[in-house]
Design a protein around this motif. Sequence first.
Motif, mmCIF file in Angstrom:
data_model
loop_
_atom_site.group_PDB
_atom_site.id
_atom_site.type_symbol
_atom_site.label_atom_id
_atom_site.label_comp_id
_atom_site.label_asym_id
_atom_site.label_seq_id
_atom_site.Cartn_x
_atom_site.Cartn_y
_atom_site.Cartn_z
ATOM 1 N N UNK A 87 19.237 -9.444 25.343
ATOM 2 C CA UNK A 87 19.443 -10.106 24.046
ATOM 3 C C UNK A 87 18.538 -11.325 23.915
ATOM 4 N N UNK A 88 18.450 -12.133 24.971
ATOM 5 C CA UNK A 88 17.583 -13.318 24.902
ATOM 6 C C UNK A 88 16.114 -12.933 24.778
ATOM 7 N N UNK A 89 15.707 -11.858 25.433
ATOM 8 C CA UNK A 89 14.320 -11.398 25.315
ATOM 9 C C UNK A 89 14.033 -10.930 23.901
ATOM 10 N N UNK A 90 14.942 -10.153 23.331
ATOM 11 C CA UNK A 90 14.757 -9.679 21.951
ATOM 12 C C UNK A 90 14.698 -10.860 20.994
ATOM 13 N N UNK A 91 15.610 -11.807 21.156
ATOM 14 C CA UNK A 91 15.601 -12.984 20.287
ATOM 15 C C UNK A 91 14.333 -13.809 20.478
ATOM 16 N N UNK A 92 13.898 -13.974 21.720
ATOM 17 C CA UNK A 92 12.681 -14.746 21.978
ATOM 18 C C UNK A 92 11.448 -14.097 21.384
ATOM 19 N N UNK A 93 11.318 -12.788 21.576
ATOM 20 C CA UNK A 93 10.149 -12.090 21.030
ATOM 21 C C UNK A 93 10.193 -12.071 19.508
ATOM 22 N N UNK A 94 11.355 -11.742 18.951
ATOM 23 C CA UNK A 94 11.464 -11.700 17.487
ATOM 24 C C UNK A 94 11.282 -13.087 16.889
ATOM 25 N N UNK A 95 11.850 -14.095 17.544
ATOM 26 C CA UNK A 95 11.785 -15.441 16.986
ATOM 27 C C UNK A 95 10.447 -16.113 17.153
ATOM 28 N N UNK A 96 9.936 -16.101 18.369
ATOM 29 C CA UNK A 96 8.721 -16.862 18.624
ATOM 30 C C UNK A 96 7.466 -15.993 18.552
ATOM 31 N N UNK A 97 7.619 -14.696 18.790
ATOM 32 C CA UNK A 97 6.479 -13.796 18.673
ATOM 33 C C UNK A 97 6.215 -13.380 17.229
ATOM 34 N N UNK A 98 7.302 -13.006 16.536
ATOM 35 C CA UNK A 98 7.173 -12.546 15.148
ATOM 36 C C UNK A 98 7.572 -13.595 14.126
ATOM 37 N N UNK A 99 7.885 -14.787 14.570
ATOM 38 C CA UNK A 99 8.188 -15.929 13.701
ATOM 39 C C UNK A 99 9.382 -15.696 12.773
ATOM 40 N N UNK A 100 10.436 -15.070 13.284
ATOM 41 C CA UNK A 100 11.663 -14.891 12.508
ATOM 42 C C UNK A 100 12.567 -16.083 12.822
ATOM 43 N N UNK A 101 12.775 -16.920 11.824
ATOM 44 C CA UNK A 101 13.466 -18.189 12.050
ATOM 45 C C UNK A 101 14.921 -17.985 12.461
ATOM 46 N N UNK A 102 15.581 -16.977 11.913
ATOM 47 C CA UNK A 102 16.967 -16.715 12.287
ATOM 48 C C UNK A 102 17.074 -16.399 13.783
ATOM 49 N N UNK A 103 16.146 -15.606 14.309
ATOM 50 C CA UNK A 103 16.146 -15.285 15.736
ATOM 51 C C UNK A 103 15.860 -16.535 16.574
ATOM 52 N N UNK A 104 14.985 -17.401 16.087
ATOM 53 C CA UNK A 104 14.716 -18.657 16.789
ATOM 54 C C UNK A 104 15.983 -19.507 16.867
ATOM 55 N N UNK A 105 16.713 -19.565 15.767
ATOM 56 C CA UNK A 105 17.930 -20.376 15.732
ATOM 57 C C UNK A 105 18.995 -19.823 16.677
ATOM 58 N N UNK A 106 19.189 -18.512 16.675
ATOM 59 C CA UNK A 106 20.178 -17.916 17.564
ATOM 60 C C UNK A 106 19.750 -18.100 19.022
ATOM 61 N N UNK A 107 18.458 -18.002 19.294
ATOM 62 C CA UNK A 107 17.954 -18.258 20.643
ATOM 63 C C UNK A 107 18.263 -19.697 21.066
ATOM 64 N N UNK A 108 18.048 -20.649 20.162
ATOM 65 C CA UNK A 108 18.335 -22.054 20.469
ATOM 66 C C UNK A 108 19.822 -22.292 20.717
ATOM 67 N N UNK A 109 20.675 -21.474 20.117
ATOM 68 C CA UNK A 109 22.110 -21.580 20.370
ATOM 69 C C UNK A 109 22.498 -20.937 21.697
ATOM 70 N N UNK A 110 21.914 -19.773 22.001
ATOM 71 C CA UNK A 110 22.366 -18.981 23.147
ATOM 72 C C UNK A 110 21.716 -19.353 24.474
ATOM 73 N N UNK A 111 20.441 -19.696 24.465
ATOM 74 C CA UNK A 111 19.728 -19.923 25.727
ATOM 75 C C UNK A 111 20.372 -20.996 26.604
#
Length: 174
Positions: A87-111
């Motif tokens: 889950x963290x890998x998917x969120x990291x790639x989607x958020x920081x690789x593909x610039x999806x802000x929602x995934x970045x936010x959830x990553x910042x909550x979960x990591x």
Amino acid sequence: MELYQTIVELIDMRSFSNLWFWIMLCVQWWMVSHRILGVPFDMVLRARRKGGQAQEDLETLARVNVNRLLYITHMSGLWIVGFVAFVLTVLGVAGFGYRIEFAQAVFCLMFPLTAVWGLSLWAAHRIADGEHRGEALQARLIKLRLAVQAIGMVSILITSIYGMYQNMTISVLN
């Protein structure tokens, strides 16, 4: 149409500019730092001040929660680690690789919660190995709470700096 617009604004996917994200971040860290290994921190303080029955209650609740955490970890710990890593890998790639802000936010909550989970597991092992009574239990729970609060402060600082950067970048681009 006005109701739809209100709902869309309420559930805005631009998370770092949404008030609900920041409320969730604060509530998350309040909840995580209030219950240490499932034990409300006021029980630790009450046991420290009064002793007696309050100390017995603390030891019982800590024993139940420690045994539960260790049982779950021993039975399915590898599956949990694998799932959380996925889950963290998917969120990291989607958020920081593909610039999806929602995934970045959830990553910042979960990591940061993974660090809290690791510390809690380490403390549970220490408690189960002998620090399960009296002042040793109180000291272990207090140290764990301080570590969780330190992780929370650093997490909130980094998330707020990154969130401000995101908001400034988006406002410049628009």
